[in-house]
Write a protein that holds these residues in place. Structure first.
Motif, mmCIF file in Angstrom:
data_model
loop_
_atom_site.group_PDB
_atom_site.id
_atom_site.type_symbol
_atom_site.label_atom_id
_atom_site.label_comp_id
_atom_site.label_asym_id
_atom_site.label_seq_id
_atom_site.Cartn_x
_atom_site.Cartn_y
_atom_site.Cartn_z
ATOM 1 N N CYS A 4 0.841 -1.198 0.000
ATOM 2 C CA CYS A 4 0.000 0.000 0.000
ATOM 3 C C CYS A 4 0.881 1.255 0.000
ATOM 4 O O CYS A 4 1.822 1.362 0.793
ATOM 5 C CB CYS A 4 -0.900 -0.021 1.233
ATOM 6 S SG CYS A 4 -1.784 1.521 1.519
ATOM 7 N N LEU A 5 0.576 2.187 -0.875
ATOM 8 C CA LEU A 5 1.409 3.388 -1.004
ATOM 9 C C LEU A 5 1.380 4.232 0.263
ATOM 10 O O LEU A 5 2.386 4.819 0.650
ATOM 11 C CB LEU A 5 0.933 4.214 -2.204
ATOM 12 C CG LEU A 5 1.189 3.563 -3.572
ATOM 13 C CD1 LEU A 5 0.413 4.293 -4.663
ATOM 14 C CD2 LEU A 5 2.663 3.533 -3.906
ATOM 15 N N MET A 6 0.219 4.292 0.915
ATOM 16 C CA MET A 6 0.122 5.105 2.133
ATOM 17 C C MET A 6 1.076 4.588 3.202
ATOM 18 O O MET A 6 1.677 5.352 3.939
ATOM 19 C CB MET A 6 -1.304 5.099 2.666
ATOM 20 C CG MET A 6 -2.250 5.824 1.759
ATOM 21 S SD MET A 6 -3.846 6.024 2.533
ATOM 22 C CE MET A 6 -3.528 7.407 3.601
ATOM 23 N N GLU A 7 1.200 3.251 3.273
ATOM 24 C CA GLU A 7 2.112 2.660 4.252
ATOM 25 C C GLU A 7 3.557 3.040 3.946
ATOM 26 O O GLU A 7 4.425 2.953 4.803
ATOM 27 C CB GLU A 7 1.954 1.131 4.274
ATOM 28 C CG GLU A 7 0.621 0.696 4.856
ATOM 29 C CD GLU A 7 0.248 -0.730 4.487
ATOM 30 O OE1 GLU A 7 1.136 -1.555 4.242
ATOM 31 O OE2 GLU A 7 -0.969 -1.011 4.420
ATOM 32 N N GLN A 8 3.807 3.444 2.696
ATOM 33 C CA GLN A 8 5.156 3.867 2.326
ATOM 34 C C GLN A 8 5.316 5.383 2.451
ATOM 35 O O GLN A 8 6.308 5.955 1.993
ATOM 36 C CB GLN A 8 5.462 3.421 0.888
ATOM 37 C CG GLN A 8 5.342 1.911 0.700
ATOM 38 C CD GLN A 8 5.663 1.482 -0.721
ATOM 39 O OE1 GLN A 8 6.709 1.793 -1.250
ATOM 40 N NE2 GLN A 8 4.734 0.756 -1.341
ATOM 41 N N GLY A 9 4.301 6.020 3.047
ATOM 42 C CA GLY A 9 4.384 7.463 3.281
ATOM 43 C C GLY A 9 4.022 8.298 2.070
ATOM 44 O O GLY A 9 4.258 9.505 2.045
ATOM 45 N N ILE A 10 3.455 7.668 1.051
ATOM 46 C CA ILE A 10 3.049 8.433 -0.136
ATOM 47 C C ILE A 10 1.560 8.755 0.003
ATOM 48 O O ILE A 10 0.743 7.857 0.212
ATOM 49 C CB ILE A 10 3.312 7.615 -1.421
ATOM 50 C CG1 ILE A 10 4.808 7.373 -1.548
ATOM 51 C CG2 ILE A 10 2.749 8.322 -2.644
ATOM 52 C CD1 ILE A 10 5.179 6.377 -2.612
ATOM 53 N N VAL A 11 1.233 10.024 -0.088
ATOM 54 C CA VAL A 11 -0.171 10.413 0.084
ATOM 55 C C VAL A 11 -0.971 9.919 -1.116
ATOM 56 O O VAL A 11 -0.672 10.264 -2.260
ATOM 57 C CB VAL A 11 -0.308 11.935 0.211
ATOM 58 C CG1 VAL A 11 -1.763 12.302 0.429
ATOM 59 C CG2 VAL A 11 0.545 12.452 1.347
ATOM 60 N N CYS A 12 -1.965 9.112 -0.842
ATOM 61 C CA CYS A 12 -2.775 8.514 -1.905
ATOM 62 C C CYS A 12 -4.227 8.887 -1.649
ATOM 63 O O CYS A 12 -4.740 8.709 -0.548
ATOM 64 C CB CYS A 12 -2.594 6.997 -1.881
ATOM 65 S SG CYS A 12 -3.551 6.128 -3.130
ATOM 66 N N ASN A 13 -4.902 9.416 -2.654
ATOM 67 C CA ASN A 13 -6.306 9.818 -2.481
ATOM 68 C C ASN A 13 -7.275 8.651 -2.659
ATOM 69 O O ASN A 13 -8.477 8.818 -2.509
ATOM 70 C CB ASN A 13 -6.661 10.939 -3.468
ATOM 71 C CG ASN A 13 -6.034 12.272 -3.072
ATOM 72 O OD1 ASN A 13 -5.427 12.377 -2.012
ATOM 73 N ND2 ASN A 13 -6.185 13.277 -3.914
ATOM 74 N N GLY A 14 -6.737 7.481 -3.009
ATOM 75 C CA GLY A 14 -7.576 6.313 -3.283
ATOM 76 C C GLY A 14 -8.606 5.977 -2.212
ATOM 77 O O GLY A 14 -9.753 5.696 -2.540
ATOM 78 N N PRO A 15 -8.226 6.032 -0.916
ATOM 79 C CA PRO A 15 -9.170 5.594 0.118
ATOM 80 C C PRO A 15 -10.494 6.357 0.133
ATOM 81 O O PRO A 15 -11.509 5.811 0.544
ATOM 82 C CB PRO A 15 -8.394 5.828 1.415
ATOM 83 C CG PRO A 15 -6.964 5.706 1.034
ATOM 84 C CD PRO A 15 -6.880 6.281 -0.355
ATOM 85 N N SER A 16 -10.496 7.614 -0.320
ATOM 86 C CA SER A 16 -11.753 8.380 -0.304
ATOM 87 C C SER A 16 -12.284 8.671 -1.695
ATOM 88 O O SER A 16 -13.171 9.498 -1.871
ATOM 89 C CB SER A 16 -11.551 9.705 0.445
ATOM 90 O OG SER A 16 -11.207 9.464 1.779
ATOM 91 N N THR A 17 -11.705 8.010 -2.685
ATOM 92 C CA THR A 17 -12.083 8.287 -4.063
ATOM 93 C C THR A 17 -12.889 7.120 -4.626
ATOM 94 O O THR A 17 -12.597 5.960 -4.352
ATOM 95 C CB THR A 17 -10.818 8.517 -4.911
ATOM 96 O OG1 THR A 17 -10.120 9.644 -4.372
ATOM 97 C CG2 THR A 17 -11.150 8.762 -6.371
#
Lengths: 322, 649
Positions: free
Chosen positions: A227-240
């Motif tokens: 998961c990109l978020m776990e790698q510290g990359i802000v990902c808008n996927g979770p609310s999109t």
């Protein structure tokens, strides 16, 4: 089966949506068989007057891409609404305001000053700003009014369907064309896309999340499976909203949010602020502030496509929408 | 469907009505959508006030009720009850807090009234969307876990055991007894601590209902009130408890005899690696200190202890054991630590000889202590003068702001003991003398009459001048600076939270107050319950207190646990979170957010699932859930947005 009347129109947009329609390749021929194209500025010549001649509802389906910033765009939206049985907000701009909607972080005056007076390439010694009317020797010249804010299509006229994306992916355009051809359209107001968030389609492995700061994709060697978020990359996927097939995260790029808020989400940006903040591994405010400072332009990042339809809507003046 | 809403505006005597115009608020409420009746009344919470609501529900067919009064923390249960007596679900109520949030924060009538109108408007819009919800009832495991075997834990355990119920008593050290076991005499009656404590310790060991787990710590707590599963780790003693008779032969045989600082004596004496904490230890079993034992640290020892033990009780192959215990409620009685006097170097502790802390002095005067109870200086002489300093680390902006509550009395006790055992002159340095308990003031008077010098002024510094200890202080009664040479100084240090209090709070899912002690539900009216149902607190882990108060809290906590047991079932708040599997996309953000560990992940369906029975409805997961799959009942987006829009309208 008689051919349907199809219109494709654009307002404040980049034109990518038109290209996406062409990207349907062979399917475009089916469109030709299926429909008379009554208006499509990209492909055919059309005049306001031709459109005005049509009776109410004479256009069966109108694919409308682009947001509304100018009085002329609003007028066209109203005209096409009147002439169309089915009006589809096509792409992120018409659905949520899209990239042009980011201008709502600035007031009209600020935009004018920057665009017509301050940019290094501007040559405007008298500091002239656009006006709706100007008298010249030959008579009066007019320009459409530049509104105080950018609107989504449905903030101006009622919309029947939404086909989100920047641009909408080919498989959803094809699905929409098939639905139109077969007359099997979903209930009015439907979004022709997925019914969960992008995480549902994203194949990356997800675990509990705790991050100590944020990175942009070019700053890290991205683990392709995690998961990109776990790698510290802000990902808008979770609310999109899903439906794109996670086409960005599959190629190591974080979701930008172009499908707009997920079905139950009221405000995409606010929800992303809330959920992204919740995974910070910090117990005091100072640490939180330090971690958040590693994120570039959070407002622009989280509201990238949906600012005009958010609860914020636009930059406020003295606490009021100006 | 339209709802029929009744609005009831309370005067709360003058509390609300003296500032806010309650009649205007009620009049205004009557104009709002769906409101069929709006009234104001002097005391809404009184029986006639509740009757008013009940009658209106029945006669006017109200379907929703708004009460504009005090904080819902005060009277929400009262008004819920009123609704329920009229056969309306209690959750169809909304309270607008027009007392604490309006009349009590301004003296401007117009502002208070306008704000009250806004809050009422928000409440009316919100209550429209309320849904009836039912309280849940779960059955209760009748066993209780008591954590900490000091006097608070012992008291609680004995009381529950005497009532016929199972208790697991978990103690970190090798013996129960806690801090009190170290004390010499206890104020104000001067009976010896051991004489009154050890019978209770023995009672614990003999109770068929108490299972004692010493040398053990709680590692994890799962579950909820009525049904906790507790994981306990028990350290190896390297002694087979069933075989050991506590004869002490191993301790005398140990190669390291008199080599290791004895923690029970605050390091003032030395012990062996194989040792028994103190003569009255319960259980009276030896333990081998794995951090010191030569065999366990270096792998090499002549193992004299093994030879000495005729019972063959020594077993170096023991390992840590892990147990899972099922209980219905938990009592935390984990006690306190003492402020480290080294953090205040101006008092010379750890720098000069003959500067002791209060607890060290307790050991010095204790008959089983390092000097067999004689008060002696390091050189083995009887001191000619002793200074006792109050408030070391207490009531001090630099350390702890609070009063540790016991130090005045124990200082007076120390003075008495010095007077009793020596001919020394005694000087006490105090800020204020706080002798508030039963027979405390009488004891203070008695010690005053014994000729102790009480100097009103905090000891500022302990110095050494030409080899002589001196205490410097401002005598605020004389208005003079004083320097008093003494042979011995006793620093009465503050009671502070245990260093691992935060970790313990997390394990048990409770909060801490600003001072670091465990937070009770209500400082006055609910001192032993916590924010987690079924987890109770007693003794000094809640705040510093003396033995009588500690024992009282131990009993109070036992009563709370017995109440849980007696009902056989417990009500759980119906406000809980639920994750909609049709919306959840399986991002797993919520998993790490739940302080009660109520969220699990269904690997098959790839969605988060919330255990309703464990969920406390705190809403952390709902705030974090990026797709709004998680909804907290009674706090839905629809309800919250309606309220916000109402307040701002």
């Amino acid at each position: 089966m008689p051919k349907i009347n199809l219109a494709v129109y654009w307002t404040a947009a980049c034109g990518g949506c038109d290209v996406a329609i062409l990207d349907t390749e062979a399917k475009i021929l089916e469109v030709g068989e299926l429909a008379n194209i009554v208006l499509w500025p990209l492909a055919t010549d059309g005049k306001y007057a031709d459109l005005e001649k049509l009776g109410p509802g004479e256009i069966d389906v109108c694919l409308f891409h682009g947001s509304i910033r100018l009085s002329e765009q609003e007028a066209m939206a109203r005209l096409l609404r009147e002439k169309s049985k089915v009006l589809i907000a096509f792409g992120a701009c018409s659905s949520f305001g899209g990239i042009p909607g980011l201008a709502n972080f600035h007031r009209r005056e600020e935009i004018f000053r920057r665009a017509y007076q301050e940019t290094p390439s501007t040559d405007n010694p008298n500091g002239v700003l656009p006006e709706t009317q100007v008298r010249v020797a030959e008579g009066t010249l007019t320009l459409p009014e530049f509104y105080h804010q950018v609107y989504s299509l449905d903030q101006v006229v009622p919309v029947d369907y939404y086909l989100p994306g920047c641009p909408p992916p080919v498989h959803l355009i094809v699905a929409a064309i098939d639905a139109i051809a077969s007359g099997q359209l979903p209930p009015k107001g439907s979004v022709i896309a997925g019914d969960k968030s992008v995480c549902h389609e994203c194949p990356r492995e997800k675990q509990e999340k705790k991050v100590r700061g944020f990175k942009r994709p070019h700053e890290v060697l991205v683990d392709p499976n995690r998961c990109l978020m776990e790698q510290g990359i802000v990902c808008n996927g979770p609310s999109t909203r899903s439906g794109c097939g996670a086409r960005c995260t599959k190629v190591n790029m974080p979701c930008r949010g172009c499908f707009g808020p997920a079905p139950e989400v009221l405000d995409q940006g606010a929800k992303l602020v809330s959920s992204t903040a919740s995974i910070l591994d910090a117990s005091d405010e100072a640490t939180v502030a330090e971690m958040v400072s590693t994120m570039a332009d959070p407002a622009g990042l989280f509201y990238r496509f949906s600012l005009p339809v958010s609860m914020l809507q636009k930059k406020r003046q003295g606490g009021k929408v100006s | 469907m339209t709802e029929r809403i009744g609005v009831y505006v309370c005067h709360c005597g003058h509390n609300i009505a003296a500032v806010g115009d309650v009649e205007k608020v009620a009049q205004y409420a009557g104009t709002l959508d769906n409101v069929v009746i709006a009234r104001d009344y002097k005391y809404m919470c009184s029986d006639p006030g509740q009757e008013l609501i009940k009658n209106d529900i029945q006669q006017l067919g109200l379907t929703r009720v708004v009460v504009a009064a005090c904080s819902p923390r005060m009277h929400e249960p009262t008004f819920k009850g009123a609704l329920e007596r009229a056969n309306l679900n209690g959750y169809l109520l909304e309270m607008a807090n027009i007392r604490e949030q309006c009349s009590w924060v301004t003296d401007n009538t117009q502002n208070a009234t306008e704000k009250a109108k806004s809050l009422v408007r928000g409440a009316v819009r919100r209550v429209y969307y309320h849904r009836p919800i039912e309280e849940r009832v779960v059955s209760v495991n009748k066993a209780t876990l008591v954590v900490g075997g000091g006097i608070a834990g012992i008291q609680a355990a004995l009381q529950i055991a005497e009532a016929g119920h199972k208790v697991y008593l978990v103690e970190r050290e090798a013996s129960i007894g806690g801090q009190m076991a170290k004390f010499d005499k206890t104020f104000p009656t001067m009976d010896c601590a051991a004489c009154i404590l050890t019978p209770k310790m023995v009672a614990v060991s003999q109770s068929p209902n108490i299972e004692l787990l010493t040398y053990a710590e709680v590692a994890q707590v799962d579950g909820y009130v009525g049904n906790f599963t507790v994981t306990v780790r028990q350290k190896p003693r390297y002694i087979v408890e069933d075989l050991c008779t506590g004869c002490g032969d191993c301790t005398t045989a140990c190669v390291l005899k008199n080599r290791i600082p004895d923690a029970f004596d605050e390091g003032l004496s030395k012990r062996s690696a194989a040792y028994i904490s103190f003569p009255q230890a319960i259980p009276l079993k030896a333990v081998i200190d794995e951090k010191e034992c030569l065999l366990l640290t270096k792998g090499k020892c002549s193992k004299n202890c093994v030879e000495a033990c005729s019972r063959e009780a020594i077993d170096f192959s023991q390992k840590e054991t892990v147990r899972r215990i099922e209980v219905g409620s938990i009592i935390l009685a984990t006690g306190f630590e003492l402020f480290d006097a080294r953090k205040a170097p101006q008092y010379g502790y750890g720098i000069y000889d003959d500067v002791y802390t209060g607890i060290e002095f307790e050991r010095l005067t204790n008959a089983s202590g390092p000097t067999q109870g004689k008060i002696l200086t390091k050189r083995g002489e009887e001191p000619k003068s002793v200074a006792i300093l109050h408030c070391i680390g207490s009531r001090d902006e630099n350390y702890q702001k609070y009063c540790s509550r016991v130090c005045c009395m124990s200082s007076v006790k120390f003075a008495h003991l010095v007077k009793e055992k020596t001919d020394a002159e005694v000087f006490e340095f105090y800020i204020d003398m706080r002798t508030f308990g039963k027979q405390y003031e009488e004891f203070y008077t008695r010690v005053q009459e014994e000729g102790v010098n009480f100097i009103r002024g905090k000891g500022a510094e302990v110095a050494k001048v030409d080899g002589q200890l001196v205490v410097r202080a401002e005598d605020t009664l004389l208005g003079a600076y004083r320097e008093i040479p003494v042979d011995m100084v006793v620093l009465n240090t503050a009671l502070v939270p245990r260093h691992d209090a935060e970790k313990v709070a997390q394990i048990f899912g409770i909060s801490r107050s600003e001072d670091g002690f465990f937070l009770e539900s209500h400082i006055k009216l609910d001192p032993v319950t916590t924010s987690t149902d079924g987890v109770h607190i007693a003794g000094c882990c809640q705040s510093p207190k003396d033995i009588p108060d500690t024992v009282a809290q131990g009993s109070a906590a036992a009563a709370q646990s017995l109440a849980v047991i007696a009902t056989g079932k417990v009500k759980i708040s119906p406000i809980s979170a639920w994750s909609d599997p049709a919306v959840c996309a399986g991002c797993r953000i919520c998993l790490g957010l739940c302080p009660f560990k109520a969220i699990g992940f269904n690997e098959e369906k790839k969605v988060a699932e919330i255990n309703q029975a464990v969920c406390k409805g705190c809403g952390s997961c709902a705030a974090g859930c990026p797709s709004n799959a998680i909804v907290v009942s009674h706090f839905s987006n629809q309800q919250l947005l309606a309220e916000i829009e109402g307040v701002l309208a």
